[in-house]
Design a protein around this motif. Structure first.
Motif, PDB file in Angstrom:
ATOM      1  N   ILE A 175       0.872  -1.166   0.000  1.00  0.00           N
ATOM      2  CA  ILE A 175       0.000   0.000   0.000  1.00  0.00           C
ATOM      3  C   ILE A 175       0.910   1.217   0.000  1.00  0.00           C
ATOM      4  O   ILE A 175       1.752   1.377   0.881  1.00  0.00           O
ATOM      5  CB  ILE A 175      -0.903   0.018   1.242  1.00  0.00           C
ATOM      6  N   THR A 176       0.784   2.029  -1.018  1.00  0.00           N
ATOM      7  CA  THR A 176       1.597   3.229  -1.100  1.00  0.00           C
ATOM      8  C   THR A 176       0.700   4.450  -1.117  1.00  0.00           C
ATOM      9  O   THR A 176      -0.285   4.509  -1.847  1.00  0.00           O
ATOM     10  CB  THR A 176       2.477   3.238  -2.355  1.00  0.00           C
ATOM     11  N   THR A 177       1.078   5.371  -0.332  1.00  0.00           N
ATOM     12  CA  THR A 177       0.345   6.639  -0.298  1.00  0.00           C
ATOM     13  C   THR A 177       1.074   7.615  -1.196  1.00  0.00           C
ATOM     14  O   THR A 177       2.245   7.403  -1.546  1.00  0.00           O
ATOM     15  CB  THR A 177       0.290   7.186   1.147  1.00  0.00           C
ATOM     16  N   PRO A 178       0.431   8.701  -1.579  1.00  0.00           N
ATOM     17  CA  PRO A 178       1.124   9.698  -2.402  1.00  0.00           C
ATOM     18  C   PRO A 178       2.399  10.226  -1.735  1.00  0.00           C
ATOM     19  O   PRO A 178       3.384  10.503  -2.399  1.00  0.00           O
ATOM     20  CB  PRO A 178       0.092  10.804  -2.573  1.00  0.00           C
ATOM     21  N   LYS A 179       2.373  10.323  -0.426  1.00  0.00           N
ATOM     22  CA  LYS A 179       3.547  10.829   0.288  1.00  0.00           C
ATOM     23  C   LYS A 179       4.721   9.860   0.173  1.00  0.00           C
ATOM     24  O   LYS A 179       5.849  10.270  -0.092  1.00  0.00           O
ATOM     25  CB  LYS A 179       3.184  11.051   1.755  1.00  0.00           C
ATOM     26  N   THR A 180       4.482   8.563   0.324  1.00  0.00           N
ATOM     27  CA  THR A 180       5.580   7.595   0.188  1.00  0.00           C
ATOM     28  C   THR A 180       6.045   7.476  -1.255  1.00  0.00           C
ATOM     29  O   THR A 180       7.229   7.289  -1.516  1.00  0.00           O
ATOM     30  CB  THR A 180       5.180   6.202   0.716  1.00  0.00           C
ATOM     31  N   ARG A 181       5.107   7.576  -2.219  1.00  0.00           N
ATOM     32  CA  ARG A 181       5.522   7.565  -3.630  1.00  0.00           C
ATOM     33  C   ARG A 181       6.423   8.762  -3.926  1.00  0.00           C
ATOM     34  O   ARG A 181       7.427   8.653  -4.635  1.00  0.00           O
ATOM     35  CB  ARG A 181       4.292   7.581  -4.550  1.00  0.00           C
ATOM     36  N   PHE A 182       6.082   9.923  -3.362  1.00  0.00           N
ATOM     37  CA  PHE A 182       6.901  11.115  -3.556  1.00  0.00           C
ATOM     38  C   PHE A 182       8.293  10.903  -2.978  1.00  0.00           C
ATOM     39  O   PHE A 182       9.303  11.242  -3.595  1.00  0.00           O
ATOM     40  CB  PHE A 182       6.223  12.335  -2.902  1.00  0.00           C
ATOM     41  N   LYS A 183       8.396  10.329  -1.777  1.00  0.00           N
ATOM     42  CA  LYS A 183       9.693  10.068  -1.149  1.00  0.00           C
ATOM     43  C   LYS A 183      10.515   9.089  -1.978  1.00  0.00           C
ATOM     44  O   LYS A 183      11.716   9.266  -2.169  1.00  0.00           O
ATOM     45  CB  LYS A 183       9.501   9.509   0.263  1.00  0.00           C
ATOM     46  N   ILE A 184       9.858   8.058  -2.500  1.00  0.00           N
ATOM     47  CA  ILE A 184      10.561   7.070  -3.325  1.00  0.00           C
ATOM     48  C   ILE A 184      11.066   7.725  -4.605  1.00  0.00           C
ATOM     49  O   ILE A 184      12.227   7.550  -5.002  1.00  0.00           O
ATOM     50  CB  ILE A 184       9.641   5.865  -3.636  1.00  0.00           C
ATOM     51  N   ASN A 185      10.224   8.522  -5.268  1.00  0.00           N
ATOM     52  CA  ASN A 185      10.640   9.216  -6.496  1.00  0.00           C
ATOM     53  C   ASN A 185      11.764  10.204  -6.220  1.00  0.00           C
ATOM     54  O   ASN A 185      12.702  10.337  -7.012  1.00  0.00           O
ATOM     55  CB  ASN A 185       9.453   9.920  -7.140  1.00  0.00           C
ATOM     56  N   LEU A 186      11.684  10.898  -5.097  1.00  0.00           N
ATOM     57  CA  LEU A 186      12.735  11.843  -4.729  1.00  0.00           C
ATOM     58  C   LEU A 186      14.058  11.109  -4.518  1.00  0.00           C
ATOM     59  O   LEU A 186      15.107  11.550  -5.010  1.00  0.00           O
ATOM     60  CB  LEU A 186      12.336  12.610  -3.467  1.00  0.00           C
ATOM     61  N   ARG A 187      14.035   9.993  -3.822  1.00  0.00           N
ATOM     62  CA  ARG A 187      15.256   9.218  -3.594  1.00  0.00           C
ATOM     63  C   ARG A 187      15.829   8.699  -4.908  1.00  0.00           C
ATOM     64  O   ARG A 187      17.036   8.738  -5.139  1.00  0.00           O
ATOM     65  CB  ARG A 187      14.976   8.050  -2.651  1.00  0.00           C
ATOM     66  N   LEU A 188      14.964   8.223  -5.798  1.00  0.00           N
ATOM     67  CA  LEU A 188      15.432   7.738  -7.099  1.00  0.00           C
ATOM     68  C   LEU A 188      16.037   8.877  -7.924  1.00  0.00           C
ATOM     69  O   LEU A 188      17.054   8.695  -8.602  1.00  0.00           O
ATOM     70  CB  LEU A 188      14.295   7.063  -7.864  1.00  0.00           C
ATOM     71  N   THR A 189      15.439  10.056  -7.859  1.00  0.00           N
ATOM     72  CA  THR A 189      15.971  11.218  -8.589  1.00  0.00           C
ATOM     73  C   THR A 189      17.334  11.605  -8.036  1.00  0.00           C
ATOM     74  O   THR A 189      18.270  11.876  -8.789  1.00  0.00           O
ATOM     75  CB  THR A 189      14.991  12.402  -8.489  1.00  0.00           C
ATOM     76  N   ILE A 190      17.461  11.632  -6.708  1.00  0.00           N
ATOM     77  CA  ILE A 190      18.740  11.985  -6.092  1.00  0.00           C
ATOM     78  C   ILE A 190      19.809  10.962  -6.474  1.00  0.00           C
ATOM     79  O   ILE A 190      20.930  11.325  -6.843  1.00  0.00           O
ATOM     80  CB  ILE A 190      18.594  12.085  -4.552  1.00  0.00           C
ATOM     81  N   ILE A 191      19.471   9.681  -6.443  1.00  0.00           N
ATOM     82  CA  ILE A 191      20.426   8.637  -6.830  1.00  0.00           C
ATOM     83  C   ILE A 191      20.831   8.800  -8.288  1.00  0.00           C
ATOM     84  O   ILE A 191      22.009   8.694  -8.643  1.00  0.00           O
ATOM     85  CB  ILE A 191      19.826   7.229  -6.559  1.00  0.00           C
ATOM     86  N   SER A 192      19.885   9.119  -9.138  1.00  0.00           N
ATOM     87  CA  SER A 192      20.174   9.310 -10.558  1.00  0.00           C
ATOM     88  C   SER A 192      21.106  10.506 -10.772  1.00  0.00           C
ATOM     89  O   SER A 192      22.078  10.428 -11.528  1.00  0.00           O
ATOM     90  CB  SER A 192      18.865   9.509 -11.322  1.00  0.00           C
ATOM     91  N   VAL A 193      20.820  11.619 -10.092  1.00  0.00           N
ATOM     92  CA  VAL A 193      21.662  12.815 -10.227  1.00  0.00           C
ATOM     93  C   VAL A 193      23.064  12.536  -9.704  1.00  0.00           C
ATOM     94  O   VAL A 193      24.070  12.912 -10.335  1.00  0.00           O
ATOM     95  CB  VAL A 193      21.014  14.013  -9.492  1.00  0.00           C
TER      96      VAL A 193
END
Length: 155
Positions: free
Chosen positions: A5-23
């Protein structure tokens, strides 16, 4: 079966972490490319791609001649005693200049000292500020070395 179960807040945190890792991954890649390029540039500078050719003093043609005058020595040696007349002094030096392909003095070696480190360094400073016509061999500019004797008389 695994239920997430993912909430918008956890999806945002996951996307943010993936973006930071990519950068960060891209930044590390760029830094490694730059480091390899810098290392290759240092190796190219250190490798003797061209021999340094010895030229005679008469081959050295100045574009911007070094300026040696008594102001240099006065600043280093002090003024004469007012009660005693100044005696003529003589400084004899010899320097080996390495001149790059643009005519700039790249390195200076003292072959014969004046006896004073201050005087030698003052004359070396003026030689570094000078500019020579590039040395040529077989119609190509080359790195050259030339011996420059200096005899300087002052009060």
């Amino acid at each position: 079966m695994l239920l997430t179960i993912t909430t918008p807040k956890t999806r945002f945190k996951i996307n943010l972490r993936l973006t930071i890792i990519s950068v960060l991954t891209k930044a590390l890649f760029l830094l490694s490319v730059f480091a390899v390029h810098s290392a290759n540039a240092e190796l190219a500078e250190m490798s003797p791609s061209q021999p340094v050719i010895q030229f005679s003093t008469s081959d050295a043609k100045w574009v911007h001649q070094p300026r040696f005058d008594s102001r240099h020595i006065r600043n280093l040696e002090g003024n004469c005693d007012p009660e005693e007349p100044c005696k003529l002094k003589r400084a004899e030096m010899k320097f080996l200049l390495i001149v790059n392909q643009e005519g700039k003095v790249a390195n200076i070696t003292v072959l014969k000292s004046s006896g004073s480190d201050k005087i030698d360094s003052e004359f070396m400073r003026e030689l570094r500020r000078s500019l020579l016509k590039p040395f040529r061999k077989d119609s190509k500019t080359v790195v050259g070395k030339v011996t420059v004797p200096i005899i300087f008389e002052y009060y």
